[in-house]
Design a protein around this motif. Structure first.
Motif, PDB file in Angstrom:
ATOM      1  N   ALA A  45     -18.577  15.040  -6.870  1.00 38.19           N
ATOM      2  CA  ALA A  45     -19.839  16.023  -7.175  1.00 38.19           C
ATOM      3  C   ALA A  45     -20.495  16.091  -5.830  1.00 38.19           C
ATOM      4  O   ALA A  45     -21.833  16.639  -5.893  1.00 38.19           O
ATOM      5  N   ASN A  46     -20.157  15.857  -4.639  1.00 31.81           N
ATOM      6  CA  ASN A  46     -20.775  15.959  -3.465  1.00 31.81           C
ATOM      7  C   ASN A  46     -20.477  17.560  -2.796  1.00 31.81           C
ATOM      8  O   ASN A  46     -21.467  17.835  -1.955  1.00 31.81           O
ATOM      9  N   GLY A  84     -18.809  21.854  -3.574  1.00 33.38           N
ATOM     10  CA  GLY A  84     -18.077  22.644  -4.651  1.00 33.38           C
ATOM     11  C   GLY A  84     -18.879  22.847  -5.974  1.00 33.38           C
ATOM     12  O   GLY A  84     -19.840  22.692  -6.158  1.00 33.38           O
ATOM     13  N   LYS A 135     -21.888  11.522   2.037  1.00 37.83           N
ATOM     14  CA  LYS A 135     -21.776  13.075   1.482  1.00 37.83           C
ATOM     15  C   LYS A 135     -22.277  13.018   0.244  1.00 37.83           C
ATOM     16  O   LYS A 135     -23.084  13.811  -0.291  1.00 37.83           O
ATOM     17  N   ALA A 159      -7.869   8.189  -5.056  1.00 36.61           N
ATOM     18  CA  ALA A 159      -6.503   7.912  -4.401  1.00 36.61           C
ATOM     19  C   ALA A 159      -6.360   6.380  -4.303  1.00 36.61           C
ATOM     20  O   ALA A 159      -5.402   6.054  -3.472  1.00 36.61           O
ATOM     21  N   ALA A 213     -12.912  16.195  -9.692  1.00 35.88           N
ATOM     22  CA  ALA A 213     -12.660  16.151  -8.249  1.00 35.88           C
ATOM     23  C   ALA A 213     -11.009  16.626  -8.141  1.00 35.88           C
ATOM     24  O   ALA A 213     -10.463  16.494  -9.102  1.00 35.88           O
ATOM     25  N   GLY A 214     -10.747  17.131  -7.169  1.00 35.67           N
ATOM     26  CA  GLY A 214      -9.360  17.635  -6.886  1.00 35.67           C
ATOM     27  C   GLY A 214      -8.909  17.980  -5.459  1.00 35.67           C
ATOM     28  O   GLY A 214     -10.005  18.060  -4.484  1.00 35.67           O
ATOM     29  N   VAL A 215      -7.812  17.906  -5.126  1.00 37.65           N
ATOM     30  CA  VAL A 215      -6.993  18.167  -4.021  1.00 37.65           C
ATOM     31  C   VAL A 215      -6.279  19.140  -4.233  1.00 37.65           C
ATOM     32  O   VAL A 215      -5.419  18.991  -5.172  1.00 37.65           O
ATOM     33  N   SER A 237      -9.463  21.711 -14.932  1.00 42.03           N
ATOM     34  CA  SER A 237      -7.864  21.905 -14.886  1.00 42.03           C
ATOM     35  C   SER A 237      -7.827  23.345 -13.860  1.00 42.03           C
ATOM     36  O   SER A 237      -8.940  23.586 -13.010  1.00 42.03           O
ATOM     37  N   ILE A 276     -13.029  30.485  -7.139  1.00 42.38           N
ATOM     38  CA  ILE A 276     -14.175  30.419  -6.294  1.00 42.38           C
ATOM     39  C   ILE A 276     -13.671  29.933  -4.948  1.00 42.38           C
ATOM     40  O   ILE A 276     -13.141  28.997  -4.856  1.00 42.38           O
ATOM     41  N   LEU A 278     -11.823  23.478  -1.279  1.00 38.48           N
ATOM     42  CA  LEU A 278     -10.630  23.329  -2.013  1.00 38.48           C
ATOM     43  C   LEU A 278      -9.229  23.762  -1.312  1.00 38.48           C
ATOM     44  O   LEU A 278      -8.262  23.229  -1.319  1.00 38.48           O
TER      45      LEU A 278
HETATM   46  N1  LIG Z   1     -12.408  26.582  -6.543  1.00 33.19           N
HETATM   47  C1  LIG Z   1     -11.315  27.219  -7.223  1.00 33.19           C
HETATM   48  O1  LIG Z   1     -10.924  28.329  -7.055  1.00 33.19           O
HETATM   49  C2  LIG Z   1     -10.781  26.374  -8.431  1.00 33.19           C
HETATM   50  C3  LIG Z   1      -9.693  27.063  -9.277  1.00 33.19           C
HETATM   51  C4  LIG Z   1      -9.433  26.401 -10.413  1.00 33.19           C
HETATM   52  C5  LIG Z   1      -9.466  24.865 -10.555  1.00 33.19           C
HETATM   53  N2  LIG Z   1     -10.246  24.562  -9.567  1.00 33.19           N
HETATM   54  C6  LIG Z   1     -10.543  23.076  -9.668  1.00 33.19           C
HETATM   55  O2  LIG Z   1     -12.034  22.632  -9.732  1.00 33.19           O
HETATM   56  C7  LIG Z   1     -12.242  21.238  -9.243  1.00 33.19           C
HETATM   57  C8  LIG Z   1     -13.218  21.246  -8.422  1.00 33.19           C
HETATM   58  O3  LIG Z   1     -12.925  21.919  -7.150  1.00 33.19           O
HETATM   59  P1  LIG Z   1     -13.771  22.718  -5.966  1.00 33.19           P
HETATM   60  O4  LIG Z   1     -13.237  24.109  -5.713  1.00 33.19           O
HETATM   61  O5  LIG Z   1     -15.247  22.605  -6.328  1.00 33.19           O
HETATM   62  O6  LIG Z   1     -13.222  21.841  -4.744  1.00 33.19           O
HETATM   63  P2  LIG Z   1     -13.835  21.208  -3.646  1.00 33.19           P
HETATM   64  O7  LIG Z   1     -15.170  22.053  -3.084  1.00 33.19           O
HETATM   65  O8  LIG Z   1     -12.862  20.830  -2.452  1.00 33.19           O
HETATM   66  O9  LIG Z   1     -14.202  19.877  -4.003  1.00 33.19           O
HETATM   67  C9  LIG Z   1     -13.430  18.781  -4.463  1.00 33.19           C
HETATM   68  C10 LIG Z   1     -14.273  17.490  -4.670  1.00 33.19           C
HETATM   69  O10 LIG Z   1     -13.061  16.606  -5.040  1.00 33.19           O
HETATM   70  C11 LIG Z   1     -13.404  15.542  -4.174  1.00 33.19           C
HETATM   71  N3  LIG Z   1     -12.086  14.446  -4.033  1.00 33.19           N
HETATM   72  C12 LIG Z   1     -10.868  15.031  -3.478  1.00 33.19           C
HETATM   73  N4  LIG Z   1     -10.351  13.933  -3.148  1.00 33.19           N
HETATM   74  C13 LIG Z   1     -10.730  12.841  -3.643  1.00 33.19           C
HETATM   75  C14 LIG Z   1     -10.407  11.628  -3.924  1.00 33.19           C
HETATM   76  N5  LIG Z   1      -9.339  11.277  -3.376  1.00 33.19           N
HETATM   77  N6  LIG Z   1     -11.069  10.771  -4.697  1.00 33.19           N
HETATM   78  C15 LIG Z   1     -12.668  11.327  -5.094  1.00 33.19           C
HETATM   79  N7  LIG Z   1     -12.702  12.406  -4.901  1.00 33.19           N
HETATM   80  C16 LIG Z   1     -12.149  13.340  -4.288  1.00 33.19           C
HETATM   81  C17 LIG Z   1     -13.639  16.124  -2.765  1.00 33.19           C
HETATM   82  O11 LIG Z   1     -14.563  15.166  -2.061  1.00 33.19           O
HETATM   83  P3  LIG Z   1     -14.520  15.157  -0.334  1.00 33.19           P
HETATM   84  O12 LIG Z   1     -15.875  16.186  -0.300  1.00 33.19           O
HETATM   85  O13 LIG Z   1     -14.892  13.548   0.081  1.00 33.19           O
HETATM   86  O14 LIG Z   1     -13.253  15.488   0.088  1.00 33.19           O
HETATM   87  C18 LIG Z   1     -15.044  17.100  -3.363  1.00 33.19           C
HETATM   88  O15 LIG Z   1     -15.989  16.217  -3.774  1.00 33.19           O
HETATM   89  C19 LIG Z   1     -10.865  20.859  -8.811  1.00 33.19           C
HETATM   90  O16 LIG Z   1     -10.354  20.061  -9.765  1.00 33.19           O
HETATM   91  C20 LIG Z   1      -9.872  22.111  -8.725  1.00 33.19           C
HETATM   92  O17 LIG Z   1      -8.452  21.791  -8.835  1.00 33.19           O
HETATM   93  C21 LIG Z   1     -10.902  25.059  -8.565  1.00 33.19           C
END
Ligand SMILES: NC(=O)c1ccc[n+]([C@@H]2O[C@H](COP(=O)([O-])OP(=O)(O)OC[C@H]3O[C@@H](n4cnc5c(N)ncnc54)[C@H](OP(=O)(O)O)[C@@H]3O)[C@@H](O)[C@H]2O)c1
Ligand SMILES: *[C@@H]1O[C@H](CO)[C@@H](O)[C@H](O)[C@H]1NC(C)=O
Length: 330
Positions: free
Chosen positions: A47-48, A50, A75, A100, A126-128, A174, A234, A238
């Motif tokens: 939640a920090n 995105g 963060k 992880a 959260a996601g990577v 997802s 978005i 990510l």
């Molecule tokens: N953006 C899109 O277009 C899109 C489309 C479909 C689905 N999604 C899904 O939406 C969700 C949020 O994505 P977002 O776009 O907001 O991405 P984001 O801005 O990269 O945010 C991802 C978050 O997950 C955290 N994270 C990554 N690895 C982690 C770990 N090992 N332990 C705990 N937290 C961890 C990150 O922390 P750090 O800041 O410390 O790295 C960050 O807070 C994800 O599940 C993604 O698959 C996104």
């Protein structure tokens, strides 16, 4: 010359006329719910930044006690400070969670189970995406390990707290990307052969769909619902690993151009972070979906998953395999 400028004029006019409808179409559904969350506790992973951060702010605006579950406390505290000052809600706290690391997941769950009297909504956000073939602390392939296994263990460890607080909800973020894979490869769950960073992401997001559905089946009658969702496209952090990868191939200069184009496309055809958080918010708070469980949402309404997402046998098998991998079953 005259002909060219006429074409240019038509293109500009078309773009001007189409911009608003295209943006409106891209923005998708909005969560219209005015539901308040006073007295309720919400956990959001990642939640920090995105869409997780936008979701956290929305929950804080609705009066919830919001727990930001993040791997970087620094963060997370920064985001929490921002949310507190924007919403006036002081009840926004941070706790360390590195998905992880199974040890970290267990420690986080213990903190919550010991200190929190209730848990109304768990948002697995959260996601990577598309990282190289990295491994988690426990030797799992990173995308499957973080996106699926970490959340799997977390949800299992918080299940009693959710049940005690019922009606409560589990929301798993997802992606539409789950449709791009034909299924989980149970013979190579850690993707040791011919690793593909894209395919791995698709599978981890399919795992989110299958997990969410199997969880719903297991929690039937407990008052805890479980739904998964696609947030939209978005431009967030990510894409960081994909951008690094592209930089490695085409070089610094060209990669900047490529990123600008991608961001431009996302700006026109994609969603803003606020728009991208709407489906999560809907699943977390809307009265309308209070009893809805086992479904997959997009644009704030239930949608079909791929055929692989409807495979109940695979869902049950994934649950069993995951239980063993995270040590819930020997
Ligand atoms: N953006 C899109 O277009 C899109 C489309 C479909 C689905 N999604 C899904 O939406 C969700 C949020 O994505 P977002 O776009 O907001 O991405 P984001 O801005 O990269 O945010 C991802 C978050 O997950 C955290 N994270 C990554 N690895 C982690 C770990 N090992 N332990 C705990 N937290 C961890 C990150 O922390 P750090 O800041 O410390 O790295 C960050 O807070 C994800 O599940 C993604 O698959 C996104
Ligand atoms: C959900 O179920 C409860 C209890 O059965 C019922 O009172 C309520 O009207 C239902 N809500 C919706 C939106 O279906």
């Amino acid at each position: 010359m005259a002909r060219l400028s006429r074409i240019a004029a038509i293109v500009v006019l078309a773009a001007a006329v189409l911009y608003v409808p295209v943006r409106r179409w891209a923005a998708g559904g909005v969560c219209e719910s005015q539901a308040r969350m006073d007295g309720k506790t919400v956990i959001i992973t990642g939640a920090n930044t995105g869409i997780g951060k936008v979701t956290a702010r929305d929950m804080a605006e609705r009066g919830a006690r919001v727990i930001l579950a993040c791997r970087s406390l620094e963060k997370a505290e920064e985001a929490a400070k921002e949310i507190r000052s924007q919403t006036g809600n002081k009840n926004v706290v941070v706790h360390k969670l590195d998905l992880a690391s199974l040890t970290s997941v267990r420690q986080f769950a213990k903190v919550i189970n010991d200190a929190e009297p209730r848990l109304d909504v768990l948002i697995n956000n959260a996601g990577v995406m598309a990282c190289p073939r990295w491994e988690t602390e426990d030797g799992f392939e990173m995308q499957f390990g973080v996106n699926h296994l970490g959340h799997f263990l977390l949800t299992n460890l918080l299940q009693d707290k959710l049940q005690q607080s019922a009606p409560s909800r589990v929301v798993t973020v997802s992606s539409l990307a789950h449709v791009f894979t034909s299924g989980i490869d149970f013979d190579d769950i850690n993707y040791e052969n011919d690793y593909s960073r894209e395919e791995s992401y698709y599978r981890s997001k399919l795992a989110n769909v299958l997990f969410s559905k199997e969880l719903a089946r297991r929690l039937e009658g407990t008052g805890v619902t479980s739904n998964s969702l696609h947030p939209g496209v978005i431009y967030t952090e990510l894409s960081r690993h994909r951008e690094e990868h592209i930089r490695g191939i085409v070089g610094e200069q060209l990669s900047k151009v490529v990123n600008k184009i991608m961001r431009g496309f996302a700006g026109i055809f994609g969603k803003t972070m606020e728009e991208g958080a709407q489906t999560t918010i809907c699943c977390a708070v809307a009265e309308e979906w209070r009893n809805t469980t086992g479904l997959y949402f997009s644009d704030c309404v239930p949608k079909e998953t791929s055929a692989a997402g409807k495979d109940d046998e695979a869902a049950a098998r994934l649950w069993d395999v995951s239980e063993r991998m995270v040590g819930l079953k020997s």
